[in-house]
Design a protein around this motif. Structure first.
Motif, PDB file in Angstrom:
ATOM      1  N   CYS A 474     -40.199  57.898  -0.582  1.00 20.75           N
ATOM      2  CA  CYS A 474     -40.218  57.022   0.596  1.00 20.75           C
ATOM      3  C   CYS A 474     -40.508  55.590   0.152  1.00 20.75           C
ATOM      4  N   HIS A 475     -39.535  54.702   0.351  1.00 21.86           N
ATOM      5  CA  HIS A 475     -39.729  53.292   0.014  1.00 21.86           C
ATOM      6  C   HIS A 475     -40.373  52.540   1.171  1.00 21.86           C
ATOM      7  N   GLY A 476     -40.292  53.084   2.369  1.00 21.36           N
ATOM      8  CA  GLY A 476     -40.995  52.555   3.528  1.00 21.36           C
ATOM      9  C   GLY A 476     -42.115  53.511   3.914  1.00 21.36           C
ATOM     10  N   THR A 477     -42.449  53.538   5.198  1.00 21.73           N
ATOM     11  CA  THR A 477     -43.551  54.389   5.664  1.00 21.73           C
ATOM     12  C   THR A 477     -43.100  55.203   6.868  1.00 21.73           C
ATOM     13  N   PRO A 478     -42.248  56.209   6.660  1.00 18.09           N
ATOM     14  CA  PRO A 478     -41.854  57.067   7.781  1.00 18.09           C
ATOM     15  C   PRO A 478     -43.013  57.962   8.214  1.00 18.09           C
ATOM     16  N   PHE A 479     -42.843  58.654   9.324  1.00 17.65           N
ATOM     17  CA  PHE A 479     -43.916  59.473   9.890  1.00 17.65           C
ATOM     18  C   PHE A 479     -44.324  60.625   8.984  1.00 17.65           C
ATOM     19  N   TYR A 480     -43.435  61.062   8.101  1.00 18.33           N
ATOM     20  CA  TYR A 480     -43.735  62.208   7.233  1.00 18.33           C
ATOM     21  C   TYR A 480     -44.310  61.787   5.881  1.00 18.33           C
ATOM     22  N   ALA A 481     -44.509  60.487   5.673  1.00 19.51           N
ATOM     23  CA  ALA A 481     -45.098  59.993   4.426  1.00 19.51           C
ATOM     24  C   ALA A 481     -46.619  60.023   4.520  1.00 19.51           C
ATOM     25  N   GLY A 482     -47.265  60.185   3.375  1.00 18.79           N
ATOM     26  CA  GLY A 482     -48.715  60.083   3.321  1.00 18.79           C
ATOM     27  C   GLY A 482     -49.461  61.377   3.557  1.00 18.79           C
ATOM     28  N   TRP A 483     -48.755  62.495   3.643  1.00 16.79           N
ATOM     29  CA  TRP A 483     -49.414  63.777   3.905  1.00 16.79           C
ATOM     30  C   TRP A 483     -49.397  64.692   2.685  1.00 16.79           C
ATOM     31  N   ARG A 496     -54.177  58.489   7.521  1.00 12.49           N
ATOM     32  CA  ARG A 496     -53.526  59.740   7.137  1.00 12.49           C
ATOM     33  C   ARG A 496     -54.256  60.338   5.930  1.00 12.49           C
ATOM     34  N   THR A 497     -55.250  61.165   6.190  1.00 13.02           N
ATOM     35  CA  THR A 497     -56.073  61.734   5.125  1.00 13.02           C
ATOM     36  C   THR A 497     -55.820  63.215   4.899  1.00 13.02           C
ATOM     37  N   ARG A 498     -55.240  63.897   5.856  1.00 11.71           N
ATOM     38  CA  ARG A 498     -55.054  65.340   5.749  1.00 11.71           C
ATOM     39  C   ARG A 498     -53.929  65.660   4.769  1.00 11.71           C
ATOM     40  N   ARG A 499     -54.113  66.663   3.938  1.00 13.12           N
ATOM     41  CA  ARG A 499     -53.050  67.136   3.056  1.00 13.12           C
ATOM     42  C   ARG A 499     -52.387  68.337   3.736  1.00 13.12           C
ATOM     43  N   LEU A 500     -51.115  68.212   4.026  1.00 12.16           N
ATOM     44  CA  LEU A 500     -50.408  69.212   4.815  1.00 12.16           C
ATOM     45  C   LEU A 500     -49.539  70.108   3.940  1.00 12.16           C
ATOM     46  N   THR A 501     -49.405  71.348   4.359  1.00 10.98           N
ATOM     47  CA  THR A 501     -48.334  72.184   3.830  1.00 10.98           C
ATOM     48  C   THR A 501     -47.052  71.823   4.573  1.00 10.98           C
ATOM     49  N   LEU A 502     -45.929  72.275   4.042  1.00 12.65           N
ATOM     50  CA  LEU A 502     -44.659  71.978   4.706  1.00 12.65           C
ATOM     51  C   LEU A 502     -44.625  72.578   6.098  1.00 12.65           C
ATOM     52  N   ASP A 503     -45.134  73.791   6.269  1.00 11.26           N
ATOM     53  CA  ASP A 503     -45.092  74.412   7.588  1.00 11.26           C
ATOM     54  C   ASP A 503     -46.040  73.737   8.572  1.00 11.26           C
ATOM     55  N   GLN A 504     -47.136  73.166   8.096  1.00  9.93           N
ATOM     56  CA  GLN A 504     -47.987  72.375   8.980  1.00  9.93           C
ATOM     57  C   GLN A 504     -47.252  71.118   9.455  1.00  9.93           C
ATOM     58  N   LEU A 505     -46.539  70.472   8.547  1.00 14.09           N
ATOM     59  CA  LEU A 505     -45.741  69.307   8.933  1.00 14.09           C
ATOM     60  C   LEU A 505     -44.679  69.705   9.954  1.00 14.09           C
ATOM     61  N   VAL A 506     -43.987  70.808   9.706  1.00 18.87           N
ATOM     62  CA  VAL A 506     -42.948  71.271  10.631  1.00 18.87           C
ATOM     63  C   VAL A 506     -43.546  71.609  11.991  1.00 18.87           C
ATOM     64  N   ALA A 507     -44.707  72.266  11.996  1.00 16.93           N
ATOM     65  CA  ALA A 507     -45.345  72.625  13.261  1.00 16.93           C
ATOM     66  C   ALA A 507     -45.633  71.389  14.096  1.00 16.93           C
ATOM     67  N   GLY A 508     -46.158  70.341  13.469  1.00 15.68           N
ATOM     68  CA  GLY A 508     -46.453  69.126  14.216  1.00 15.68           C
ATOM     69  C   GLY A 508     -45.215  68.384  14.653  1.00 15.68           C
TER      70      GLY A 508
END
Length: 561
Positions: A474-483, A496-508
């Motif tokens: 990510c060269h910018g800051t999309p909503f899925y960056a930083g997790w 954005r401090t939480r470390r997410l799994t892929l399925d946690q990201l998908v759930a949100g």
């Protein structure tokens, strides 16, 4: 004691306009599950049953006793000090004369016409009602004691808590459950999930009294997305009128961010009018918005908007702190698998490669995705690339080549830009100074399946690449960056401090945040329904006649340029 035969369904759908919705019908046979505790917990947590879409009681404090008279003649026998009176059948009591008669009968008492049961029952100590009152079932689900005045389906005078629980559990379980989207048989758990989803949307919609900046070709869908049965929604073109309506009613205004001026935002802030931002969802439709295909998914954000990292959005708050059960994560994994298997991206379901170029098997293949140059997500989340010479798309290509000197790089222009409708075009001769190939046509899904990695500014393609297990920079800051799932070169908010799994990201991102409309029934639906429709080519476009005209317009604009 003989158990009552179920009559009218306790769990039922809101009265969606123009759509006959049935999620259950009476049955003379008990359901498979009479586990009262499990049934009550499901209903209690979802806060459904009865007219849950009615206005809340707006109590300053919980009440000890709730009284539900059958008629005015019953008032004298029900008197309780400090009780709250709830009067049923609001349509029958809508006239001034009838309201005045009730006011005289309940002079000096606290009373309301029919309200959302869940705004009253939790915290109450006792419900006093006649035996046919469905609030008895909801009260037992809410762990509230009940005093029954007369024999009925749900109780009889003298029934203890155990007897009332048996009746209530039977009333809930004794039904045929239906899937409102297919008409097929369903289960109580599935119906409760659907009702809970509808409740969440209606609760969020209740305060929205006006909408401004909505394109004419989206308005029919916007009315459905923002509908609430207890209040009208004014879809207006005038910002001043929208603000007047909101001030008069104490409500909020829904806006489409790219179609309203900063003056409206500033005026709303000065007048204390809340703004709710509405945008396209992430699995949107079969067809492009630029071709005037109405959305089957939107996001409705009260805090900010997902593409703007300068302030917290509802999505960011969900990803940062929402509890995510194993059941939710399993659902997210299954949804992700379905999307990938069907080849679904934001605007299409496509698993075929068509005439796509052949990659060099000896080299790492990197996709660089172009975006609309003046898109709000680019301006808000593109960082310093927005202002580089040649525009953000050329700057992205230049940086990707610097980071991937040995890779084979494919550049995909944004289809709206290529169609001639939007800004951000990069001449092929300039793109090929950094890319090995410019790829056009075909769906995004088969392209993502072919590459090893993706470089994006703020494009949704980066999220779609994550779904398919691809590396994303990510060269910018999309909503899925930083997790913790992407390589981040942009400025990620410290929030954005939480470390997410892929399925946690998908759930949100795909389950908790957006809203979806079933293109077949017109009902608000879970994402699985829309994905199934798109995979089965059942998604329809009521404005399909416009798309050919828009494509002709784009070709003309490109020729003029």
């Amino acid at each position: 004691m003989s158990l009552p035969v179920a009559g009218a369904a306790i769990l039922r759908a809101p009265p969606f306009p123009g759509i006959a919705v049935e999620v259950s019908s009476p049955s003379a046979k008990p359901g498979a599950c009479l586990d009262a505790a499990a049934l009550f917990q499901a209903v209690r947590e979802a806060r459904v049953g009865g007219r849950f879409w009615a206005d809340p009681a707006d109590l300053a404090r919980p009440v000890k006793v709730v009284l539900r008279p059958r008629d005015r003649q019953e008032v004298a026998s029900l008197s309780r000090k400090g009780a709250l009176w709830i009067l049923p059948c609001p349509k029958a009591h809508s006239g001034r004369a009838e309201r005045a008669r009730w006011a005289r009968a309940l002079a000096g008492e606290q009373w309301r016409f029919d309200v959302d049961p869940w705004s009253v029952l939790p915290g109450a100590g006792l419900l006093v009602a006649h035996g046919d009152d469905e609030w008895i079932v909801l009260a037992r689900a809410a762990r509230v004691a009940v005093e029954v005045l007369s024999e009925g389906r749900f109780g009889a005078p003298g029934d203890d808590g155990e007897a009332l629980d048996r009746r209530a559990a039977t009333a809930l379980a004794q039904a045929h459950w239906r899937d409102p989207f297919t008409g097929a048989a369903s289960s109580l758990d599935a119906v409760v999930d659907i009702l809970a989803m509808w409740r969440a949307s209606l609760d969020a919609n209740r305060a929205i009294v006006a909408a401004c900046g909505m394109a004419w070709w989206k308005r029919a869908e916007i009315r459905r997305f923002l509908w609430h049965p207890e209040r009208p929604l004014a879809l207006v073109s005038s910002p001043a009128r929208a603000l007047r309506i909101a001030r008069r009613t104490g409500g909020a205004v829904a806006i489409w961010p790219s179609r309203v001026s900063t003056a409206l935002v500033e005026a709303a802030r000065a007048q204390g009018v809340p703004l709710v931002r509405v945008e396209d969802g992430f699995v949107r439709s079969v067809g492009l918005g630029v071709d005037l295909v109405p959305p089957s998914s939107v996001v409705v954000d009260r805090a900010g908007i997902h593409f703007d990292p300068s302030r917290e959005s509802d999505l960011e708050a969900l990803l940062e702190s929402a509890p995510m059960s194993q059941r939710l994560l399993a659902r997210a994994g299954a949804l992700r698998d379905a999307i990938v298997a069907a080849g679904i991206s934001k605007y299409a379901a496509d698993t075929g490669e068509g005439g796509m170029a052949v990659r060099d098997p000896a080299r790492r293949l990197v996709l660089v995705t172009g975006q609309v140059g003046d898109d709000m997500s680019v301006l808000a989340a593109g960082g310093d690339l927005v202002h580089e010479p040649g525009g953000p798309n050329l700057a992205l290509l230049r940086r990707a080549r610097a980071l991937e000197p040995a890779a084979e790089i494919w550049f995909r222009p944004h289809p709206d830009v290529d169609a001639g409708h939007r800004k951000g075009a990069v001449p092929d001769s300039e793109a090929l100074a950094f890319a090995d190939r410019v790829v056009r046509g075909g769906g995004m899904a088969p392209l993502l399946a072919k590459v090893d990695a993706v470089h994006v500014l703020s494009s949704l393609a980066g999220f779609e690449a994550l779904l398919r297990g691809r590396e994303v920079t990510c060269h910018g800051t999309p909503f899925y960056a930083g997790w913790g799932l992407t390589r981040d070169l942009g400025d990620v908010p410290a929030r954005r401090t939480r470390r997410l799994t892929l399925d946690q990201l998908v759930a949100g991102v795909l389950i908790l945040y957006p809203r979806y409309l079933d293109p077949v029934t017109g009902l608000p639906c879970p994402p699985e329904v829309l994905v199934g429709r798109m995979a089965g080519a059942a998604a329809t476009n009521r404005l399909s006649w416009i798309a050919p005209l828009r494509r002709w317009q784009g070709k003309l604009m490109n020729a003029l340029r």
